[in-house]
Design a protein around this motif. Structure first.
Motif, PDB file in Angstrom:
ATOM      1  N   ALA A 192       6.568  12.204 -24.346  1.00  0.00           N
ATOM      2  CA  ALA A 192       7.939  12.096 -23.871  1.00  0.00           C
ATOM      3  C   ALA A 192       8.178  10.680 -23.379  1.00  0.00           C
ATOM      4  O   ALA A 192       7.326  10.082 -22.719  1.00  0.00           O
ATOM      5  CB  ALA A 192       8.210  13.093 -22.750  1.00  0.00           C
ATOM      6  N   VAL A 193       9.338  10.141 -23.713  1.00  0.00           N
ATOM      7  CA  VAL A 193       9.740   8.812 -23.271  1.00  0.00           C
ATOM      8  C   VAL A 193      10.801   8.967 -22.205  1.00  0.00           C
ATOM      9  O   VAL A 193      11.834   9.600 -22.424  1.00  0.00           O
ATOM     10  CB  VAL A 193      10.281   7.969 -24.443  1.00  0.00           C
ATOM     11  CG1 VAL A 193      10.748   6.609 -23.951  1.00  0.00           C
ATOM     12  CG2 VAL A 193       9.211   7.805 -25.513  1.00  0.00           C
ATOM     13  N   ASN A 194      10.554   8.422 -21.034  1.00  0.00           N
ATOM     14  CA  ASN A 194      11.470   8.551 -19.913  1.00  0.00           C
ATOM     15  C   ASN A 194      12.625   7.579 -20.061  1.00  0.00           C
ATOM     16  O   ASN A 194      12.522   6.556 -20.740  1.00  0.00           O
ATOM     17  CB  ASN A 194      10.699   8.272 -18.611  1.00  0.00           C
ATOM     18  CG  ASN A 194      11.425   8.772 -17.389  1.00  0.00           C
ATOM     19  OD1 ASN A 194      12.294   8.101 -16.871  1.00  0.00           O
ATOM     20  ND2 ASN A 194      11.042   9.954 -16.921  1.00  0.00           N
ATOM     21  N   ARG A 195      13.760   7.880 -19.397  1.00  0.00           N
ATOM     22  CA  ARG A 195      14.858   6.914 -19.358  1.00  0.00           C
ATOM     23  C   ARG A 195      14.435   5.625 -18.676  1.00  0.00           C
ATOM     24  O   ARG A 195      14.954   4.559 -18.969  1.00  0.00           O
ATOM     25  CB  ARG A 195      16.061   7.515 -18.607  1.00  0.00           C
ATOM     26  CG  ARG A 195      16.850   8.536 -19.403  1.00  0.00           C
ATOM     27  CD  ARG A 195      18.067   9.019 -18.611  1.00  0.00           C
ATOM     28  NE  ARG A 195      19.022   7.956 -18.344  1.00  0.00           N
ATOM     29  CZ  ARG A 195      20.188   8.136 -17.732  1.00  0.00           C
ATOM     30  NH1 ARG A 195      20.533   9.348 -17.328  1.00  0.00           N
ATOM     31  NH2 ARG A 195      21.005   7.131 -17.520  1.00  0.00           N
ATOM     32  N   GLU A 196      13.467   5.727 -17.771  1.00  0.00           N
ATOM     33  CA  GLU A 196      12.947   4.551 -17.081  1.00  0.00           C
ATOM     34  C   GLU A 196      12.177   3.676 -18.063  1.00  0.00           C
ATOM     35  O   GLU A 196      11.407   4.169 -18.887  1.00  0.00           O
ATOM     36  CB  GLU A 196      12.041   5.002 -15.936  1.00  0.00           C
ATOM     37  CG  GLU A 196      11.579   3.896 -15.018  1.00  0.00           C
ATOM     38  CD  GLU A 196      10.764   4.449 -13.861  1.00  0.00           C
ATOM     39  OE1 GLU A 196      10.012   3.678 -13.259  1.00  0.00           O
ATOM     40  OE2 GLU A 196      10.899   5.652 -13.576  1.00  0.00           O
ATOM     41  N   SER A 245       9.605   1.493 -20.103  1.00  0.00           N
ATOM     42  CA  SER A 245       8.153   1.423 -20.303  1.00  0.00           C
ATOM     43  C   SER A 245       7.385   2.574 -19.675  1.00  0.00           C
ATOM     44  O   SER A 245       6.186   2.475 -19.454  1.00  0.00           O
ATOM     45  CB  SER A 245       7.603   0.092 -19.763  1.00  0.00           C
ATOM     46  OG  SER A 245       8.104  -0.992 -20.488  1.00  0.00           O
ATOM     47  N   ARG A 246       8.066   3.681 -19.402  1.00  0.00           N
ATOM     48  CA  ARG A 246       7.398   4.848 -18.822  1.00  0.00           C
ATOM     49  C   ARG A 246       7.294   5.950 -19.871  1.00  0.00           C
ATOM     50  O   ARG A 246       8.276   6.287 -20.521  1.00  0.00           O
ATOM     51  CB  ARG A 246       8.165   5.364 -17.612  1.00  0.00           C
ATOM     52  CG  ARG A 246       7.555   6.614 -16.975  1.00  0.00           C
ATOM     53  CD  ARG A 246       8.374   7.076 -15.781  1.00  0.00           C
ATOM     54  NE  ARG A 246       7.865   8.312 -15.213  1.00  0.00           N
ATOM     55  CZ  ARG A 246       8.427   8.936 -14.182  1.00  0.00           C
ATOM     56  NH1 ARG A 246       9.508   8.434 -13.611  1.00  0.00           N
ATOM     57  NH2 ARG A 246       7.908  10.060 -13.717  1.00  0.00           N
ATOM     58  N   MET A 247       6.070   6.473 -20.038  1.00  0.00           N
ATOM     59  CA  MET A 247       5.835   7.534 -20.999  1.00  0.00           C
ATOM     60  C   MET A 247       4.981   8.615 -20.342  1.00  0.00           C
ATOM     61  O   MET A 247       4.255   8.351 -19.379  1.00  0.00           O
ATOM     62  CB  MET A 247       5.133   7.003 -22.251  1.00  0.00           C
ATOM     63  CG  MET A 247       5.841   5.841 -22.929  1.00  0.00           C
ATOM     64  SD  MET A 247       5.012   5.265 -24.422  1.00  0.00           S
ATOM     65  CE  MET A 247       5.575   6.511 -25.576  1.00  0.00           C
ATOM     66  N   ALA A 248       5.075   9.815 -20.875  1.00  0.00           N
ATOM     67  CA  ALA A 248       4.218  10.921 -20.431  1.00  0.00           C
ATOM     68  C   ALA A 248       3.716  11.626 -21.674  1.00  0.00           C
ATOM     69  O   ALA A 248       4.366  11.603 -22.726  1.00  0.00           O
ATOM     70  CB  ALA A 248       5.007  11.894 -19.550  1.00  0.00           C
ATOM     71  N   PHE A 249       2.553  12.233 -21.573  1.00  0.00           N
ATOM     72  CA  PHE A 249       2.079  13.010 -22.705  1.00  0.00           C
ATOM     73  C   PHE A 249       1.576  14.360 -22.235  1.00  0.00           C
ATOM     74  O   PHE A 249       1.229  14.552 -21.076  1.00  0.00           O
ATOM     75  CB  PHE A 249       1.009  12.254 -23.504  1.00  0.00           C
ATOM     76  CG  PHE A 249      -0.327  12.144 -22.835  1.00  0.00           C
ATOM     77  CD1 PHE A 249      -1.268  13.149 -22.963  1.00  0.00           C
ATOM     78  CD2 PHE A 249      -0.657  11.019 -22.096  1.00  0.00           C
ATOM     79  CE1 PHE A 249      -2.504  13.050 -22.363  1.00  0.00           C
ATOM     80  CE2 PHE A 249      -1.890  10.904 -21.499  1.00  0.00           C
ATOM     81  CZ  PHE A 249      -2.824  11.931 -21.635  1.00  0.00           C
TER      82      PHE A 249
END
Length: 888
Positions: free
Chosen positions: A207-211, A213-217
């Motif tokens: 997932a790519v956050n609106r923020e 350079s922030r990502m989660a997996f």
């Protein structure tokens, strides 16, 4: 200028609101799709309309308006559609009209708060996305799963909750529901029921956050990716754009051209300094204990400090609050077990243990891996090389343990204690002796080598949701890392004529101790303003020592304190446009200096599909890892605390801009970045080449760096298939003015092109995956050799000189990894058995090239002066492995 910009935007918003109140519309729609008619209102009159595409997908309108106001136009467009509307702050919200036998909305623009948790275990879920369906209005749950959503349009709106690894949930509100402290439980994304697999369409791997350079997996969705033994957190991170995957070590998190030591890696708030076991084959963390992972590649907020590259923030599981669960797993190198146990209604405990059995059973897989990774390890290099030393078959094993307990005295409080300890042990010895009685000769040669290294950490936390608007998090943490290496060589020859003895003992130690106090707060003022603020206090002690035969050759023993204050304000001009501005101020006790760090970011949601984002920030690092690139002994880096005696504070500036586009299962994320870096330090082997005015630096020289590049990721989900392609174009340059006149040249992290292609598919009970990694040739340094000769031209000695600008590229890197797993389902649990193949087509990738010192030594006593030659360090070849996991 910033105030002027904000003021202009505010006036624009006010003007838009007034326009919707006074607008007069004249237009005719003939069999026009309702969606097109609503979009016409936006394009022609600037009226923002929020709606659910599914609600209006089949509606068309034929109607004529002459000088009508907005209320009349909307009533005409929605007639006979079963839809209704509300005008809120100049924005139109369209939703399904309640049935005649149900209640109409009674509340408008109200506040909704609650908590997100796992339906099975009761575990809180951080970083879940909560939004109003058909709008861009949303929020994110905090570390304890709490959230507050402001200005929900009506009490009959539909709320959508998304969390990686869980099925998307929609909740239709009604006037009878509570709107404060609502409990929302999510179901895991895959449920096995009567041999039928039900998987939700939102099950994105990344997932790519609106923020920016922030990502989660999703750790669960990615657990079947190919590995060398078991699911590996840090190898998974390497598949993401901007994180190099061509360094096969789990600890090699080179983010956007920076050193791994310049990243902040947190587990439940305490720092991890070393990220792997077994010289990089295994991750330092057992994946069974990980709940949530957030990675920030650049431009992160003022909450994080002390590093100049990226942040990996890991939240561990707290243990089941409702049900006990157990898991065990094994592969060809190690075993692991995890237990999550509730104690009553308010206490939960998690305990996990992992150990390799390589000291008892040395399989062919272990032997092959050990020979390769031991030779390629950057941290441990023998001070003396001898071909006979390679015959040693040392004992090696690693262990790690995780423990976490959580106490929930109320719905608003959680008190938790988290601890981690991981350690690697390597010991080897060889003894060769002989005696010849008739000649009275006795000979003995022995070598012992001992190496231990590991992380430790503990964190005590109290989190409290004081009310819907205010949340605080109080932590006390302690982290440590140490490495102890000892090499001892002895030689003895006794005869009637002579007696010879030799002893060489080399010891190297490095230890970091890091104690922290952290008080973090989030205060939401209203639906537009929120604040993050806090204070951090860090105390470090760093010890480094190298000694030969009991004599100290190099020693560092530093203690220091860093005190920090930060604040960030988030302003939502409207649900589509957010600006975050803040700063972090750090006080360095030893240097008696303050370091100020401004941070600024913005994102603009142009539509539900397209988001623009940008960030700027200044960052400092007070713990510096000195680069010790020795031509004789290889790379032996060590940690040191910044001081006024040659170890500078590292400083970087981040500039990032990007965009994210999502549509029909596609996710496209593009970012461009530029980073300036100062304060890097390198060990200089030949100090007499330094400029005369810089001689006081001794063996340490300071430099600066420049990193710039573009990261692109395209992710697609089609039914049971998920995958992505990432591409990174980057340059990482550095300069050491004292020794190379300020010339910028490629750093060892420089890699122009890198491509990752990841594919995963579920075929019934089978999970198959493949990952192909390509990287253009990395640089390595060539050396000059200076020979010392006598009057007859005979070589008496030589010295190897580092020429930092003599950069040569290695061959391109590429490999294909494959994995297949079969899901098991039984009455009281589930399991998985599988096989993974690393480097399936046996590509001989080269990590680096080392100079052949032994070839140069052959010139001594001759008139030959050969040019330096190099030997390749080959990385891991074709390597199959097997694994089995059970949960019950």
């Amino acid at each position: 200028m910033k105030r002027l910009f904000t003021t202009i935007l505010l006036f624009a918003a006010i003007a838009a609101h007034g326009q919707t109140e006074q607008v007069k519309i004249t237009h005719e729609f003939i069999n026009e799709p309702l969606e097109a008619a609503l979009n016409w209102l936006n394009s022609e009159h600037g009226i923002k309309v929020a709606f659910d595409n599914e609600l209006i997908a089949h509606d068309s309108v034929t109607v004529r308006f002459v000088d009508n106001n907005l209320q009349q136009v909307l009533e005409g467009l929605l007639a006979n559609t079963g839809l209704t509307f509300n005008i809120i702050n100049g924005k139109v919200v369209i939703y399904a009209a309640p049935p005649e036998d149900s209640e109409a909305p009674k509340k408008y623009n109200f506040q909704l708060s609650g908590k997100i948790a796992d339906v099975t275990s009761g575990e809180s879920l951080p970083n879940a996305l909560i939004k109003v369906k058909g709008t861009n209005k949303g929020t994110v749950s905090n570390v304890d799963g709490h959230f507050t959503l402001f200005k929900v349009p009506t009490d009959t709106s539909t709320i959508v909750i998304d969390y990686l690894g869980y099925m998307t949930k929609e909740i239709k509100l009604s006037p009878d529901l509570p709107f404060s402290e609502i409990e929302i439980e999510l179901q895991s994304d895959i449920e096995m029921l009567d041999d039928i697999t039900i998987s939700d369409s939102y099950d994105q791997p990344i997932a790519v956050n609106r923020e920016i350079s922030r990502m989660a997996f999703n750790p669960k969705a990615l657990q079947t990716l190919p590995t060398l033994g078991e699911h590996d957190l840090f190898r998974t991170l390497q598949y993401m754009p901007g994180v190099s995957a061509t360094n096969e070590s789990s600890s090699g998190l080179s983010i956007r051209g920076s050193l791994p030591s310049q990243n902040l890696v947190l587990l439940d708030g305490f720092t991890l300094y070393h990220l792997d076991h077994f010289f990089g084959v295994f991750s330092a963390l057992n994946s069974d204990v990980i709940k949530d992972v957030q990675i920030y590649k650049s431009g992160y907020s003022a909450k994080y400090g002390g590093r100049v590259s990226g942040v990996v923030d890991i939240t561990g599981k707290s243990g089941g609050a409702d049900k006990a669960t157990y898991s065990i797993g094994a592969n060809l190198l190690s075993l692991r077990a995890t237990a999550q146990i509730p104690i009553g209604k308010k206490v939960s405990v998690l305990a996990s243990f992992r150990r390799s059995f390589t000291d008892a059973v040395q399989s062919d897989l272990y032997k092959n891996l050990f020979d390769i990774v031991r030779e390629n390890d950057d941290q441990i290099n023998r001070p003396v090389e001898n071909d006979r030393f390679e015959e040693i078959e040392p004992e090696f094993y690693f262990t790690d343990i995780n423990f976490k307990t959580a106490y929930r005295p109320s719905n608003k409080d959680i008190i938790s204690l988290s601890a981690y300890g991981g350690r690697d042990h390597l010991y080897g010895e060889t003894i060769d002796s002989a005696s010849f009685a008739p000649l009275d000769i006795f000979y003995q040669e022995s070598l012992t080598e001992r190496n231990e290294w590991g992380n430790g950490g503990v964190g005590l936390r109290w989190g409290r949701q004081w009310n819907d608007n205010y949340y605080s998090n109080l932590r006390f943490t302690f982290s440590s890392f140490d490495r102890n290496y000892n090499f001892n060589y002895q030689y003895q020859l006794d005869s009637a004529q002579q007696s010879q003895k030799a002893n060489f003992d080399f010891t190297q130690t490095n230890r970091i101790e890091d104690a922290n106090f952290l008080f973090d707060n989030t205060y939401t003022i209203n639906n537009q303003w929120s604040l993050d603020f806090g204070i951090h206090a860090n105390e470090y002690r760093i010890r480094y020592q190298t000694s030969s035969n009991g004599k100290v050759a190099d020693e560092q023993d530093n203690e220091g304190k860093i005190s920090s204050l930060y604040i960030t304000g988030h302003y939502d001009l409207n649900p589509d446009f957010r600006i975050s501005a803040g700063f972090r101020s750090n006080r360095h006790e030893i240097n008696d200096t303050s370091y100020f760090e401004p941070r600024l970011s913005a994102n603009y949601q142009i539509s539900e599909k397209l988001n623009l984002k940008a960030a700027y920030g200044v960052y400092h690092q007070f713990l510096n890892q000195v680069l010790y690139d020795h031509p004789y002994n290889g790379t032996q880096n060590f940690w040191a605390f910044s001081n006024l005696e040659g170890i500078p504070v590292v400083k970087s500036k981040h500039h990032v801009i990007g965009a994210t586009y999502q549509n029909n299962g596609f996710l496209v994320d593009l970012e461009a970045y530029y980073k300036d870096l100062s304060g890097i330090v390198e060990f200089n082997l030949v100090p007499f080449f330094v400029k005369e005015e810089s001689l006081d630096l001794g063996f340490l020289v300071g430099g600066e760096g420049r990193m710039r590049g573009i990261d692109l990721m395209v992710q697609k989900e089609i039914g049971k298939y998920k995958g992505w392609v990432s591409y990174s174009l980057s340059r990482s340059l550095q300069s050491f003015p004292a020794v190379e006149k300020g010339i910028f040249y490629p750093s060892l992290q420089d890699q122009t092109h890198e491509i990752n292609i990841v594919n995963m598919a579920t075929l019934g009970r089978w999970d198959v995956s493949a990952a192909w990694i390509y990287g253009s040739g990395s640089p390595y340094r060539e050396y000059d050799v200076l020979y010392f000769t006598n009057d007859q031209g005979t070589v008496e000695d030589f010295i190897v000189v580092k020429d930092r600008t003599a950069i040569v590229r290695l061959p391109d890197y590429h490999r294909l990894d494959l994995s297949v797993a079969y899901d098991l389902n039984f009455k009281k649990g589930s399991g998985q058995v599988g096989m993974s193949i690393f480097n399936s087509y046996a590509r001989k990738n080269i990590k680096t090239r080392k100079i052949n010192i032994s070839e140069l030594q052959k010139a001594i006593g001759t008139k030959n002066q050969p040019l330096p030659t190099y030997r390749d360090q080959i990385l891991i070849g074709f390597t199959p492995s097997f694994f089995v996991n059970f949960t019950f």
